[in-house]
Each structure stands twice: as C-alpha cells, then as structure tokens.
Design an enzyme around this catalytic site. Structure first.
Site, PDB file in Angstrom:
ATOM      1  N   TRP A 100      -5.903   4.076   7.813  1.00  0.00           N
ATOM      2  CA  TRP A 100      -5.155   4.694   6.709  1.00  0.00           C
ATOM      3  C   TRP A 100      -4.601   3.666   5.749  1.00  0.00           C
ATOM      4  CZ3 TRP A 100      -7.258   8.978   6.415  1.00  0.00           C
ATOM      5  CH2 TRP A 100      -7.607   9.701   7.551  1.00  0.00           C
ATOM      6  N   ASP A 170       4.020   5.401   4.654  1.00  0.00           N
ATOM      7  CA  ASP A 170       3.252   6.592   5.004  1.00  0.00           C
ATOM      8  C   ASP A 170       3.775   7.077   6.358  1.00  0.00           C
ATOM      9  OD1 ASP A 170       1.390   8.414   5.906  1.00  0.00           O
ATOM     10  OD2 ASP A 170      -0.360   7.132   5.615  1.00  0.00           O
ATOM     11  N   LYS A 194       0.713  17.429  10.651  1.00  0.00           N
ATOM     12  CA  LYS A 194       0.894  16.900  12.011  1.00  0.00           C
ATOM     13  C   LYS A 194       2.238  17.364  12.579  1.00  0.00           C
ATOM     14  CE  LYS A 194      -1.773  13.150  10.240  1.00  0.00           C
ATOM     15  NZ  LYS A 194      -3.078  13.450  10.798  1.00  0.00           N
TER      16      LYS A 194
HETATM   17  C1  LIG Z   1      -1.094   8.190   8.866  1.00  0.00           C
HETATM   18  C2  LIG Z   1      -2.030   8.982   8.004  1.00  0.00           C
HETATM   19  N1  LIG Z   1      -2.008   8.796   6.677  1.00  0.00           N
HETATM   20  C3  LIG Z   1      -2.820   9.486   5.862  1.00  0.00           C
HETATM   21  C4  LIG Z   1      -3.719  10.408   6.357  1.00  0.00           C
HETATM   22  C5  LIG Z   1      -4.629  11.128   5.402  1.00  0.00           C
HETATM   23  O1  LIG Z   1      -4.187  12.409   5.220  1.00  0.00           O
HETATM   24  P1  LIG Z   1      -5.046  13.522   4.454  1.00  0.00           P
HETATM   25  O2  LIG Z   1      -6.264  13.788   5.258  1.00  0.00           O
HETATM   26  O3  LIG Z   1      -4.091  14.683   4.407  1.00  0.00           O
HETATM   27  O4  LIG Z   1      -5.350  12.995   3.097  1.00  0.00           O
HETATM   28  C6  LIG Z   1      -3.759  10.660   7.732  1.00  0.00           C
HETATM   29  C7  LIG Z   1      -4.683  11.674   8.283  1.00  0.00           C
HETATM   30  O5  LIG Z   1      -4.819  11.883   9.454  1.00  0.00           O
HETATM   31  C8  LIG Z   1      -2.898   9.911   8.581  1.00  0.00           C
HETATM   32  O6  LIG Z   1      -2.921  10.085   9.901  1.00  0.00           O
END
Ligand SMILES: Cc1ncc(COP(=O)(O)O)c(C=O)c1O
Length: 361
Positions: A100, A170, A194
């Site tokens: 991520w 994040d 989540k």
């Molecule tokens: C820590 C983290 N950041 C960002 C994301 C990306 O999220 P999205 O799929 O909603 O764009 C995820 C997805 O699992 C994640 O676990």
C-alpha cells in the site's frame, strides 16, 4: 441460518448488531417510509444521518475542532493521489512498508518528487523501519506512513519523527481499533471496509488549515479536499448507504462496546491469544518482528505450501473463511478487526490445534 467465522482482510466482517439494526431499518427508516438507499442526499433525514455519523466519529476518536471530517469515494487508492495533489509543494518523504505504500509512492511520483526514506522490502516487509529525523529530506512537505500493513501484518507502535513536516497516515486497516491522539497527525485517511462498515466510503480527517495548501484553480474539483469540505462531503452524490453504515458502526462502538479504550482491550486480548498460541506451536510461524506485530492482521505459515492449502480447505469445511494469506506472502492470514469476536478467535485457535495434532510430522 449459519454465519461463518469470517477472517477477511476487507471487505470484512461487520458486527451483527450493526447488520441487524440495518435490517430492522431497511424498509422504513425512522418512519420515512423508505430505506436509506432510496433517500435523497439532500433530504433532512440524510443530513441528520451524516451529521450524526460525523458527531459520533468525532466523539469516539476525540477529533479536535480544528480538523475536518470528510466522507469521500475512491477508496484508499484515490487518497494515494489526493494527498500529494493537495499537500505537496515540493517533495514527499514516504516510508515503504508494503504494497500500500508502494502504490502510494507510484502515485506520488506522478505528482512530484518522492523520497523513499526507508524500506523493509528486502525482508519481505516483516518489520517497520525505524527512522531518525536526519533521515528525512530537508525540503519535504510531509512524511507519509501506512500505520497498519494489512498484507504483511506489521504496525507502527510509535509514530516516526517528522519535526517541521506534516504527518500523513493511512489508517485503513486500524482506524478505531484503539484510541489515538489525532492531534499528532495532519491528515488521516481510511477506507471503511475493514473496521468501519462496508466498502464505498473513505474517511478523511485533516487539519482545516491544510485546505488552502493547494492552488484551487489548478486542482480538479473532485480531487480537492477544500471542495469536499466546503460542501460538507456533498459536492456530488455521496455514498449514502455506506455513510449510514459507518454511523451504525460508530454507534455500536460507543454504545455496545463502550468506546475505543474498551475496543483496544478486546483487540489486544484477541491478538495476544493468537500470537501466544502461534509462538508456542511447533507447526505455525509468524515471521513478523515481535515489536512490530499488527493487532488486526495476523499472517502465519506452516512452512509447507501444500499443507497451507490443506489448512485453508479444511478450515472452510469447519466454517472458517477468507483465511488464505495474500498472494505475495502465501500461507494464512487471520484478519481480526473490531467485528471479529473473542469467541471467533477461540474457535480459530481450537481448529489450528486440531490441525496441528493431525498434521505435525
Ligand atoms: C492499508 C491499506 N491502504 C489502502 C488500501 C486500498 O484501499 P482501496 O482498495 O479501498 O482503494 C488497502 C486495501 O486493502 C489497505 O489495506
């Protein structure tokens, strides 16, 4: 009806209390004669829903007045782009702790200069790199972290130094899992799917003074925090149902759980039970540095990919689903977010014990 033990990484289990309340209110929300999904976002009923959701989140997380709370779309993935578009004047410092942050780095580089301060990639992201103030670029605008790494099961237990710079985090996979001091951050974002509800809404908490950072004439409206803030997250049609579900989840956290201190207690209990069992087991191993272990995502392997496959298949037969590890890590991963109960973790451990007895050579 049989509900499974769902250890999904996201979209993930939702508290039964929330699902039942949504079910009760589905056909006729508070005497309106319609469901929240059928309501105009300009109606007084929906305005009340979004206001109540924000107020509950502010109380739960103790969000100071000088921060705005936004409900946006596009997931964490859009935030990888919105953050540099809105905050970067010259450069960003990013600590690389997994998939991520790699995706955030990729997007940031499209907007400007991105310095990867440190990375644990050489060790398959099994630890959180510890950095010093002098490791940061002199001319960076902000330091960017992913506080809980969903895939690799690591978590920052202490925020990195960032004197003279903004801190962006994040929190997609750890928001509201424990109390935090929001004033230590400048911008927090988290997809809801989540810990906060269904997919479709992203919570952004940012210091109001940052809204004027970017040149609004050059920024597309949908990508501007200021535009969304000025319109109370209703510049365009917001994800009404998802916001309503976030509101119910906040109500559950406040009224059923009793707040984030209590939630943290339960989460620590679950995580410690699982790690303690894995650590003494002769079959399973968690490869993450102990001091950096996540309380939300617990990856583990047997060391034999065939046996891992067998584990996942037999677990499914026993009503344990979504326990397969991410394809980049292999093995298994138990995501034990807020909605995962102590009883679910006990059930998983009992299954793991039985599997160990049957398969240990
Ligand atoms: C820590 C983290 N950041 C960002 C994301 C990306 O999220 P999205 O799929 O909603 O764009 C995820 C997805 O699992 C994640 O676990």
């Amino acid at each position: 009806m049989t509900r499974v033990y769902n250890f999904a990484a996201g979209p993930a289990a939702i508290p039964e209390w929330v699902l039942k309340k949504a079910q009760n209110e589905m056909l006729d929300y508070h005497g309106s004669g319609m469901s929240v999904m059928e309501m105009s976002h300009r109606s007084s009923e929906f305005q009340d829903i979004i206001d109540t959701t924000e107020a509950r989140l502010r109380r739960l997380m103790n969000i100071p007045e000088e921060y705005d709370v936004l409900f946006l779309q596009g997931g964490g993935s859009l935030q990888f782009l919105m953050v540099p578009l809105n905050l970067m004047k010259k450069k960003a410092d990013v600590i690389n702790t997994g998939q991520w942050t790699k995706k955030a780095i990729k997007e940031t580089k499209k907007i400007g200069e991105c310095n990867v301060v440190a990375s644990s990639e050489e060790a398959t992201f099994t630890y959180i790199p510890k950095i010093k103030q002098e490791d940061l670029s002199e001319d960076s605008d902000y330091v960017y972290i992913c506080e809980n790494n969903t895939i690799y099961g690591t978590k920052y237990k202490e925020l990195p130094p960032h004197e003279g710079k903004l801190l962006v985090a994040d929190l997609s996979s750890c928001i509201c899992s424990e109390p935090i001091d929001v004033s230590k951050y400048d911008l927090i974002f988290a997809g809801a799917q989540k810990n906060m509800g269904p997919a479709g809404v992203t919570i952004v908490i940012l210091k109001k003074e940052l809204l004027d950072h970017a040149d609004q004439d050059k920024l597309p409206s949908m990508l501007s925090y200021k535009v969304h803030a000025d319109k109370g997250s209703m510049f365009n049609t917001p994800p009404t149902w998802a916001i309503y579900m976030v509101g119910l989840t906040c109500q559950w956290l406040e009224e059923v759980i009793g707040g984030l201190d209590k939630m943290q207690e339960i989460n620590l209990k679950k995580a410690n039970m699982l790690y303690d069992y894995i650590d003494q087991s002769k079959l399973y191993k968690n490869n993450v540095a102990k001091e950096d272990r996540s309380y939300m995502n617990v990856p583990f392997v047997t060391g034999d990919p065939e046996l891992d496959k067998k584990f996942v298949a037999e677990a499914k037969e026993a009503g344990i689903v979504n326990i397969k590890g991410h394809r980049t890590v292999g093995g298994m991963r138990a995501s034990i977010y807020n909605a995962c109960t102590v009883e679910a973790v006990e059930y998983l451990i009992n299954f793991m014990k039985k599997f160990e007895e049957e398969n240990l050579k």
